[in-house]
Design a protein around this motif. Structure first.
Motif, PDB file in Angstrom:
ATOM      1  N   UNK A   1      -2.209   6.192   2.897  1.00 50.94           N
ATOM      2  CA  UNK A   1      -1.227   5.230   2.385  1.00 50.94           C
ATOM      3  C   UNK A   1      -0.677   5.671   1.032  1.00 50.94           C
ATOM      4  N   UNK A   2      -1.559   6.237   0.188  1.00 56.10           N
ATOM      5  CA  UNK A   2      -1.157   6.602  -1.177  1.00 56.10           C
ATOM      6  C   UNK A   2      -0.077   7.680  -1.193  1.00 56.10           C
ATOM      7  N   UNK A   3      -0.024   8.531  -0.177  1.00 58.61           N
ATOM      8  CA  UNK A   3       0.961   9.624  -0.163  1.00 58.61           C
ATOM      9  C   UNK A   3       2.093   9.370   0.824  1.00 58.61           C
ATOM     10  N   UNK A   4       2.174   8.149   1.386  1.00 59.93           N
ATOM     11  CA  UNK A   4       3.237   7.880   2.357  1.00 59.93           C
ATOM     12  C   UNK A   4       4.586   7.920   1.642  1.00 59.93           C
ATOM     13  N   UNK A   5       5.611   8.540   2.242  1.00 63.45           N
ATOM     14  CA  UNK A   5       6.846   8.824   1.494  1.00 63.45           C
ATOM     15  C   UNK A   5       7.754   7.638   1.234  1.00 63.45           C
ATOM     16  N   UNK A   6       7.605   6.508   1.955  1.00 60.14           N
ATOM     17  CA  UNK A   6       8.476   5.349   1.722  1.00 60.14           C
ATOM     18  C   UNK A   6       7.603   4.142   1.378  1.00 60.14           C
ATOM     19  N   UNK A   7       8.182   3.085   0.810  1.00 61.23           N
ATOM     20  CA  UNK A   7       7.395   1.900   0.449  1.00 61.23           C
ATOM     21  C   UNK A   7       6.648   1.315   1.645  1.00 61.23           C
TER      22      UNK A   7
ATOM     23  N   UNK B   1     -13.666   0.865  -7.010  1.00 61.24           N
ATOM     24  CA  UNK B   1     -13.791   1.385  -8.371  1.00 61.24           C
ATOM     25  C   UNK B   1     -13.388   2.854  -8.435  1.00 61.24           C
ATOM     26  N   UNK B   2     -13.781   3.622  -7.431  1.00 59.88           N
ATOM     27  CA  UNK B   2     -13.468   5.054  -7.397  1.00 59.88           C
ATOM     28  C   UNK B   2     -11.958   5.281  -7.352  1.00 59.88           C
ATOM     29  N   UNK B   3     -11.268   4.587  -6.439  1.00 59.44           N
ATOM     30  CA  UNK B   3      -9.820   4.783  -6.298  1.00 59.44           C
ATOM     31  C   UNK B   3      -9.061   4.215  -7.493  1.00 59.44           C
ATOM     32  N   UNK B   4      -9.593   3.150  -8.072  1.00 58.13           N
ATOM     33  CA  UNK B   4      -8.957   2.589  -9.266  1.00 58.13           C
ATOM     34  C   UNK B   4      -8.995   3.582 -10.416  1.00 58.13           C
ATOM     35  N   UNK B   5     -10.145   4.247 -10.595  1.00 62.26           N
ATOM     36  CA  UNK B   5     -10.264   5.240 -11.664  1.00 62.26           C
ATOM     37  C   UNK B   5      -9.339   6.431 -11.422  1.00 62.26           C
ATOM     38  N   UNK B   6      -9.048   6.745 -10.160  1.00 67.19           N
ATOM     39  CA  UNK B   6      -8.125   7.832  -9.846  1.00 67.19           C
ATOM     40  C   UNK B   6      -6.657   7.428 -10.035  1.00 67.19           C
ATOM     41  N   UNK B   7      -6.405   6.141 -10.258  1.00 68.00           N
ATOM     42  CA  UNK B   7      -5.042   5.688 -10.499  1.00 68.00           C
ATOM     43  C   UNK B   7      -4.280   5.249  -9.271  1.00 68.00           C
ATOM     44  N   UNK B   8      -4.942   5.123  -8.108  1.00 61.73           N
ATOM     45  CA  UNK B   8      -4.238   4.759  -6.882  1.00 61.73           C
ATOM     46  C   UNK B   8      -3.759   3.316  -6.881  1.00 61.73           C
TER      47      UNK B   8
ATOM     48  N   UNK C   1      -6.502  -1.327   1.460  1.00 64.21           N
ATOM     49  CA  UNK C   1      -5.103  -1.054   1.803  1.00 64.21           C
ATOM     50  C   UNK C   1      -4.148  -1.922   0.998  1.00 64.21           C
ATOM     51  N   UNK C   2      -4.536  -3.167   0.744  1.00 65.43           N
ATOM     52  CA  UNK C   2      -3.686  -4.055  -0.051  1.00 65.43           C
ATOM     53  C   UNK C   2      -3.485  -3.513  -1.464  1.00 65.43           C
ATOM     54  N   UNK C   3      -4.548  -2.973  -2.046  1.00 66.82           N
ATOM     55  CA  UNK C   3      -4.460  -2.463  -3.413  1.00 66.82           C
ATOM     56  C   UNK C   3      -3.602  -1.196  -3.486  1.00 66.82           C
ATOM     57  N   UNK C   4      -3.655  -0.346  -2.461  1.00 68.72           N
ATOM     58  CA  UNK C   4      -2.943   0.932  -2.500  1.00 68.72           C
ATOM     59  C   UNK C   4      -1.464   0.762  -2.147  1.00 68.72           C
ATOM     60  N   UNK C   5      -1.167  -0.163  -1.226  1.00 67.30           N
ATOM     61  CA  UNK C   5       0.212  -0.325  -0.743  1.00 67.30           C
ATOM     62  C   UNK C   5       1.128  -0.798  -1.872  1.00 67.30           C
TER      63      UNK C   5
END
Length: 400
Positions: A229-235, A123-130, A249-253
């Motif tokens: 993962x959120x700031x990694x430069x490539x897909x 919930x926390x990361x979702x609210x941050x938009x990740x 990790x699945x949600x952020x990738x």
């Protein structure tokens, strides 16, 4: 001297049943809805379906029972020695003069806590938009260098490597070893992400492991891993090996694969499909070019025989042969171009075949692997360490 009689009691003495009933009333009214955590022991299932056991810790133990009607509704019944969280009410059984916990709720201790932590971080990361879809980047269609973060000794990397080599042998694989289970896994995964983020030659990253329990997969639910993962430069493809459940990790990738093998399939195209597509496009170009030439020739012939041009036919007669010659030259030029493109395509296919690293295996050669890397020269081989030999149809590890 006469013996004195005992004085009569001023209040009546309760019977055992009466006293027990009073204790039962006080006990059951005070402990009607309780939670307790402990270790299961002396587990016994009766013939009528009731489950009796003791839950204990270092200082005390408590008798428990799950009636058959409740056992049918409880998933994940306890096992001997398991740590559980129980909910229910305390009741006193008068015939034996002892109390016990009537269990109505049960879950493995720790799993409930982990699930609550998972939901809170999600919930926390979702609210941050990740997790926003707008952040998801498309996977490159033809990646040249693919980074892989997983255990170098696990089956997950072997599955990823073999699938990539079969589907797209031109891709180069860069493995960064990390623990994927235990207390050190999350810091190592985070460090691996930070280390690879500094490279400028990666086109794609796969991170993951094979299947396991919630506790085994927990490093991929840690906040530090998610933010790296959120700031990694490539897909990034997250390949944490579980079919139905998602990790943080699945949600952020950028993409999620159910297994490491599926991640490799998502990462690269199939070289055989690309060949078929190229051949099909070549045939379509040839067909459309020939059709266009025929239409232009028919158009010229219709114009040359129309009634509107009868008055100037004599003037065009001298040019008709010239026009036909030009038409023939144009067709010859186009056919020459098609032939040249076909030769170039054949040359590219030969180059692709030569680039296939598995071609020598098909002719009887053997490949040497050490620490997850293909040993291409004698200077790269460490005779003091274990290595693997790979033939066309099997692999064998040689231990030191």
């Amino acid at each position: 001297m006469t013996q004195k009689e005992n004085p009569p009691l001023e209040r009546p003495v309760p019977t055992v049943s009466e006293l027990t009933a009073r204790i039962r009333e006080l006990l059951e009214s005070s402990f009607n809805d309780v939670l307790v955590e402990g270790e299961v022991s002396n587990l016994n299932r009766s013939r009528n379906g009731h489950i009796y056991f003791t839950v204990k810790d270092d200082g005390a133990q408590l008798s428990c029972v799950i009636w058959r009607s409740a056992a049918d509704r409880i998933s994940g019944l306890p096992g001997e020695g398991s740590q559980v969280l129980l909910g229910g009410s305390v009741q006193l059984y008068p015939p034996h003069g002892r109390y016990q916990l009537i269990v109505r709720f049960l879950e493995q201790a720790g799993i409930g806590r982990l699930q609550r932590e998972f939901e809170a971080l999600k919930q926390k990361l979702k609210e941050e938009g990740l997790f926003d879809p707008e952040r998801k980047r498309p996977l490159p269609p033809f990646p040249k260098k693919i980074g892989v973060i997983t255990s170098s000794t696990g089956a997950a990397f072997q599955d990823i490597r073999s699938t990539l080599e079969k589907r797209w042998p031109m891709a180069h694989i860069l493995l960064h070893h990390s623990s994927v289970q235990g207390m050190n896994a999350a810091p190592e995964l985070t460090a691996a992400l930070q280390a690879l983020s500094g490279r400028t030659d990666l086109d794609l990253l796969i991170i993951g492991r094979g299947g396991g329990s919630l506790e085994d997969l927990w490093p991929f639910n840690e906040e530090s891993v998610a933010r790296a993962l959120a700031v990694f430069p490539v897909p990034v493809i997250s390949a944490v090996g579980h079919e139905t459940d998602f990790s943080i990790s699945d949600f952020v990738a950028d993409a999620r694969a159910a297994t490491p093998t599926q991640a490799a399939v998502m990462a690269v195209p199939d070289i055989n499909e690309v060949r078929l597509l190229t051949e099909d496009l070549t045939r379509r170009i040839e067909s459309r070019t020939a059709e266009r030439i025929d239409r232009q020739r028919e158009k010229l012939l219709r114009l040359s025989g129309s009634h509107a041009l009868l008055a100037v036919r004599e003037r065009l007669q001298s040019r008709r042969d010239q026009l036909r010659g030009l038409t023939g030259n144009m067709g010859h030029s186009i056919q020459t171009g098609i032939h040249r493109n076909r030769e170039r395509y054949t040359e590219l296919m030969h180059r692709l075949e030569k680039a296939n690293p598995n071609a020598p295996l098909d002719t009887g050669f053997t490949r040497v692997w050490q620490d997850g890397q293909w040993i291409r020269s004698g200077g790269s081989f460490n005779p003091e360490k274990s290595f693997e030999l790979e033939w066309r149809d099997r692999r064998r590890e040689v231990l030191k």
